[in-house]
Write a protein that holds these residues in place. Structure first.
Motif, short mmCIF file in Angstrom:
data_model
loop_
_atom_site.label_atom_id
_atom_site.label_comp_id
_atom_site.label_asym_id
_atom_site.label_seq_id
_atom_site.Cartn_x
_atom_site.Cartn_y
_atom_site.Cartn_z
N UNK B 406 31.51 -9.22 -3.52
CA UNK B 406 32.98 -9.18 -3.58
C UNK B 406 33.42 -8.50 -4.87
N UNK B 407 33.50 -7.18 -4.84
CA UNK B 407 33.85 -6.42 -6.04
C UNK B 407 35.24 -6.81 -6.55
N UNK B 408 36.12 -7.24 -5.64
CA UNK B 408 37.46 -7.62 -6.09
C UNK B 408 37.43 -8.86 -6.98
N UNK B 409 36.35 -9.64 -6.93
CA UNK B 409 36.25 -10.77 -7.86
C UNK B 409 36.14 -10.26 -9.29
N UNK B 410 35.60 -9.06 -9.48
CA UNK B 410 35.58 -8.47 -10.82
C UNK B 410 36.88 -7.72 -11.12
N UNK B 411 37.49 -7.16 -10.09
CA UNK B 411 38.77 -6.48 -10.30
C UNK B 411 39.81 -7.47 -10.79
N UNK B 412 39.83 -8.65 -10.19
CA UNK B 412 40.86 -9.65 -10.51
C UNK B 412 40.48 -10.54 -11.68
N UNK B 413 39.20 -10.48 -12.08
CA UNK B 413 38.75 -11.44 -13.08
C UNK B 413 39.44 -11.20 -14.43
N UNK B 414 39.88 -12.28 -15.05
CA UNK B 414 40.34 -12.21 -16.43
C UNK B 414 39.16 -12.41 -17.36
N UNK B 415 38.10 -13.02 -16.84
CA UNK B 415 36.95 -13.23 -17.70
C UNK B 415 35.81 -13.86 -16.94
N UNK B 416 34.78 -14.23 -17.68
CA UNK B 416 33.56 -14.80 -17.14
C UNK B 416 33.31 -16.15 -17.78
N UNK B 417 32.94 -17.14 -16.94
CA UNK B 417 32.43 -18.40 -17.47
C UNK B 417 30.94 -18.43 -17.16
N UNK B 418 30.15 -18.60 -18.20
CA UNK B 418 28.71 -18.65 -17.97
C UNK B 418 28.25 -20.07 -17.82
N UNK B 419 27.57 -20.34 -16.70
CA UNK B 419 27.01 -21.68 -16.50
C UNK B 419 25.51 -21.56 -16.74
N UNK B 420 25.02 -22.21 -17.79
CA UNK B 420 23.62 -22.00 -18.17
C UNK B 420 22.66 -22.55 -17.13
N UNK B 421 21.42 -22.08 -17.20
CA UNK B 421 20.46 -22.42 -16.15
C UNK B 421 20.03 -23.88 -16.18
N UNK B 422 20.24 -24.56 -17.29
CA UNK B 422 19.85 -25.97 -17.31
C UNK B 422 20.99 -26.87 -16.83
#
Lengths: 676, 676
Positions: B406-422
């Protein structure tokens, strides 16, 4: 006319300057400019442009997507195709009817024959789902089996729900839905979205064409200067380079014109032509009411003069107007480099943004306290350039040079503090708002030095950049540095204050001025102080005793500078009254400025460091080796932020480079003198 | 092979898909990828590049200044000339000896004769000061006098201090001082400074050349799709456009290769050639362990495979390696558009930055609370795209689609929340850190809508952009919107919840779910709900009663959607059990998704709005007019932020545009229904 300098060397006006004199100085000279508040200046310009229909966003032009990065959409874009355009498999696996998988378990698995009509058909990620299927089982969850009789089958140990592992048609974009609005600046992912919904081109606003016309008979190109050298009176023209670069960054198309000499008709004709082929004309230099300032007259002749003189500083003598023929707006941009660049930010950027359908760019803002008192004349909004750092809990802004000709004040600036025209200034420690040129995160990794400047700090700064730290240095002299530490405005201060009583450096001053602040005193290096004199030492200066001579002109350092303290100490020992030293009142703020004064012939000598004399190929009479220390409050000494700095000071690389500079001794670099 | 859809229409695999099947599916298939943590993946790559000497900043190339904007210096730059290069007048005026002016007052003015050797000589701003002078009096402070005998003089009424109105030589830059460090990105003012101190050129680091090779037989160019339409199974190739655009933004030189079909030898030879002529090779698609995934095998054959599968999501199937011939690093970039773009951010940007001598770009960070619970599988760092807004005192992040396609999820994104692997995820309301794609100041002017989506919100959004507001809309259904208001996650919620008992919209739900929150209920518009069916209505559906038929497949909306509430109400009135409606369990989240499901032939009908049917040229059986309201907490209703929105709703423009859409009625647009 050829002149002889006081030091015997000769110089003459370049022929450029002579020509200027001959064209006359009193053409149409206005003595006084207006002082129009900035918002009023804008109001006049916008009204004029609105009435001529030029205060509108530019029309679109259709471009292939790979030419549209960074451009601004002229119209909304709706999806032409859905994406995906069909129900697509989200995995490599087998398309199945979910109903056929109900009841499969580990203990009673199910087998489905592979075939184009089902019950199982292989699909890759992205393949269309057969019409009979409504789910996909990923291949990792299947076992491939070959039966002699049955053919190829898959065995599964669990059922799947309908629509598992399927990307439905239109999951991303559905044909006809709005994908991007108008007046939107295209990023890489946006271009991808446009392609993904079937657009090979996009309509983006045409770019504003801006003419940049430098004027001034005394101007030479940097290529000429680099090749043939600069004659006295020549000024390197670079404002058009700065403006053109700004225009490109803001999304316009600049045309840099060649330098036009101070000739009214020639400038006027250049402006007339430029106004026909461009959307905006910038005429640089000659916008103050001086003898070669033709811009306002040309604007009056070719069109309408709206404003001549805006209540801003720097940048006061701005001209705003329109050229009648095509209603082209024209700006007379002041000649001082800082005024010029700020005129670009204040007037050109919002114009370009408006034509592109964007709101004017806003700099990120941060609250800070100002490290020094700033007096600012009432009546003009002042744009003060500052450095910014985070020291402890406080964000501190330190003002840079206020000179309108000091382009490096913009190079080094972290941001701008605006002092409004109804204000007379701000006190040290007062809250201010900084409009940042940099990202706020850079402030957090800035080490702030205030104190005595040394060129070794420049070298340190270079190395620190490689360790992810910015190094911001304000030159306030040794005592100024200690005061800054007391106010909490800096992380460290360079200092070389001699205590005449003890012959020791810095310690007694720290005890006197920073009694309650735990600090670490670390030696940076030792350096030669001495008298900087002209090559060949024409006045035969042997030592400080010669300062009492009538024919020796001295240049001093500012109060609070370690070098001045050194001078005063020795003058007292020699029994020389400061009043008897010619030029004692003349103060410079850096070693290099002292050297420059000697080089220019304006003075005969000044106390300074060997490296400064060496830099300008002057002679040097060594006097004394002094110790240059760093005074570091304990709390910053222990901080993560400063660690790379101490690593560098303790390491071999910085040491090696400094050792190669004349007059420096790194024997005690990094030694802790004392912890107070 | 030609297939017949359930609705009778026919489609076939494009010849592309058929060709894929014939080249075989089991070449060297690996079922499982590694799952290397991101830092370990980087460690392997850096070690390999260090040992081959390619983990170093690129060398410099000398460029004229006007080509160097945005480039990075390869070496420090010291001033070649001083600026000013001589003591220059800061004003238009007269150069004088300050000593000659002592004692001048209003009541006893002084007169100085004008002449080249003094005591007064005219100078323009920027002219050199004669050697005998040490100050300048600005012309506005002089009176020009002509004497028959004395010639030309000036009369002054005040003395001037030495060095008044003089810009000393080197005030800005002194020859030999450090002007710019190495590894510094050049801004417009920096170019000016370089010119000002005598440099016509500057050494800047050569740009990294990056090859971008899209692979995949099913891929078509967007030009082909726009011209000839898309056959089912065709996928528009745009990842190479996104990557190339990213590379340009980050300072590299991309080469976009034409699409290479899934042919091992051809891809290998393309990679081999690209690795010789480029600094980095990106092979796109085919990096998962699927049947056409050749990248890892090619890397093994031509060089060293370092990583195949990184513990990140999206973007897991990344390949990292080096091609032996010139030690060229190579990255196998996953084919899903979001995975591809994020692979660019995670791996390509830091590489390019390192080669340019810069630290990797850091996004500004902001703390926020997450509006919805997020489950995230352990073992992988997940990059969740979010919108961000400031609602009251809180900064709220709302997740966008997690789909890797879903490329539009990046078009509309204001930013990124990183959820760590643990981590297994975050709960609604938990604190998270958002790495912003936008400037933090944009968050402050974002209006946050969570609730039932309507395409009129897209139109509103477009108009709001012209008023300096961003409009961020999360689709959570009507009830989801009310819940969001309760949590304080949004400024307003679109809702059309019918109360079966009263026939009234929204009020009873507000009273039930938001009892303690003062709100304003404002009507946006009314719209037709009805059954969306295929063109020609092949199943002869007349109304909701037909949903009980065995041959009618329905598609529902999600729980909490106003449309679903409407359906359940009427099913109960008709005495139809939900279990008897085929497809009642199949849920879509928007009107357009329902329309798409009908268009694809997967279902026969769904309840939705007329505009959605019209958009996809489907037939529509009107059913009922419903009211779509905006629920606005009082505190936001009164805020400055939302004023432009209400201005638009009360104004004529939005009304006129909405009136033209099928099925909408603006009679009551802007009416306040009630204040609770």
């Amino acid at each position: 006319m050829v002149y002889t300098r006081a030091n015997g060397s000769r110089w003459s006006y370049s022929e450029n300057v002579i020509r200027k004199k001959e064209t006359g100085m009193s053409r149409n000279r206005k003595f006084y400019l207006e002082d129009i508040p900035l918002d009023e200046a804008w109001r006049r310009l916008i009204m004029a442009m609105e009435s001529s229909g030029s205060w509108v966003a530019f029309p679109g032009e259709e471009l292939p997507l790979d030419e549209a990065l960074g451009r601004v959409t002229a119209a909304p874009v709706w999806a032409a195709l859905s994406s995906p355009g069909y129900h697509a498999s989200a995995m490599d696996g087998y398309a199945v009817r979910s109903a056929d998988t109900i009841g499969a378990t580990e203990t009673s698995p199910k087998r489905l024959r592979i075939g184009p009509e089902g019950p199982a058909s292989y699909v890759d990620t992205g393949d269309p789902i057969p019409s009979w299927a409504d789910a996909v089982i990923q291949i990792e969850h299947t076992q491939h089996i070959e039966e002699e009789v049955g053919g190829e089958l898959i065995e599964i140990q669990a059922g799947v729900a309908p629509w598992t592992a399927i990307r439905p048609m239109g999951e991303d974009m559905v044909a006809t839905e709005l994908v991007l609005p108008a007046n939107y600046r295209l990023k890489p992912v946006d271009l991808g979205a446009l392609a993904g919904c079937g657009h090979a081109t996009v309509s983006v606003r045409r770019r504003p064409r801006v003419a940049v016309i430098p004027t001034g008979t005394e101007l030479v190109t940097v290529e000429q200067a680099a090749q043939a050298g600069l004659k006295t009176g020549d000024i390197i023209e670079y404002n058009s380079l700065v403006l053109a670069s700004q225009i490109r960054e803001w999304g316009g198309l600049p045309t840099r014109y060649p330098i036009v000499a101070d000739d009214y008709e020639r400038i006027r004709e250049t402006v007339r032509e430029a106004a026909v082929t461009h959307d905006l004309v910038l005429v640089n230099a000659g916008s103050s009411a001086g003898s070669e300032d033709f811009t306002s007259s040309i604007v009056e002749e070719l069109g309408t003069l709206l404003v001549h003189g805006v209540a801003i500083r720097p940048g006061h003598p701005v001209v705003l107007g329109t050229v009648t023929e095509r209603h082209t707006p024209i700006i007379g941009v002041p000649g001082y480099p800082v005024s010029c660049a700020l005129t670009g930010e204040i007037f050109v950027e919002p114009l370009i943004s408006h034509w592109l359908g964007l709101t004017p760019r806003e700099k990120p803002k941060v609250k800070a306290t100002i490290s020094r008192k700033l007096l600012s004349p009432m009546g003009e909004d002042e744009w003060v350039r500052v450095t910014v750092g985070r020291v402890g809990e406080r964000t501190v802004a330190a003002p840079l040079s206020r000179g309108a000709g000091v382009i490096t004040s913009l190079v080094r600036a972290d941001g701008i503090v605006r002092i409004p025209r109804f204000s007379e200034g701000v006190d040290a420690g007062q809250d201010v708002t900084v409009e940042l040129y940099r990202d706020p995160s850079e402030i957090d990794r800035t080490i702030v030095h205030i104190g005595s400047h040394d060129l070794c700090l420049d070298i340190l700064s270079q190395y620190l950049a490689d360790s992810g730290r910015r190094f911001s240095s304000s030159n306030a002299g040794s005592l100024g540095g200690l005061m800054a530490l007391r106010r909490g405005d800096a992380h460290l201060a360079g200092s070389h204050l001699l205590d005449p009583a003890t012959g020791e450096y810095n310690i007694s001053y720290i005890k006197q001025y920073l009694p309650n602040l735990p600090v670490v005193l670390m030696t940076f290096m030792q350096r030669e102080q001495g008298l900087i004199v002209a090559p060949g030492n024409p006045k035969g200066i042997k030592g400080l005793a010669d300062l009492a001579r009538d024919d020796v002109r001295y240049v001093n350092r500012q109060r609070g500078a370690g070098t001045r303290v050194l001078l005063d100490y020795h003058l007292e020992k020699l029994g020389i009254e400061p009043g008897n030293v010619k030029g004692y009142q003349r103060e410079e703020y850096t070693h290099l400025a002292v050297a420059v004064a000697v080089q220019s012939g304006a003075v005969d000598c000044g106390l300074g460091i060997a490296a400064a004399a060496h830099a300008l190929r002057l002679d040097f009479i060594p006097f004394e080796k002094e110790r240059y220390d760093l005074v570091i409050p304990r709390i910053h000494y222990d901080s993560d932020l400063l660690q790379p700095l101490f690593d560098l000071i303790q390491g071999p690389n910085l040491r090696r480079v400094v050792d190669e500079l004349p007059g420096y001794d790194t024997t005690h670099m990094g030694d802790i003198v004392i912890e107070l």
